[in-house]
Design a protein around this motif. Sequence first.
Motif: not given
Length: 66
Positions: A55, A58-66
Motif C-alpha cells: 500500500w 501504491w500510494a507513491k504511484e498514485e501521488q506520482s501519477s496525479s
Amino acid sequence: MSDKLTKKELQAKIVDLEKELDIWKTKTQLARNYNILKAENDALVMKLRKKQEYWKEWAKEEQSSS
C-alpha cells in the motif's frame, strides 16, 4: 528407624508424583501452544508488513501519477 514407607505414605507419595506429572504435562502443552501461536503470529506480522509495503508503493504511484 526403617527406610520402609507405610502403604499410606506410599499412596500419598504416588498422589504427589501424579500431581507433579500433571503439572509438567500442562507446562509442556502450554510451551507447545505458545510456540504454535508465536509461529502463527510471526507469519501474520510478515503478511501485514508485506501488505503495508504494497500500500505504501501504491500510494507513491498514485501521488506520482496525479
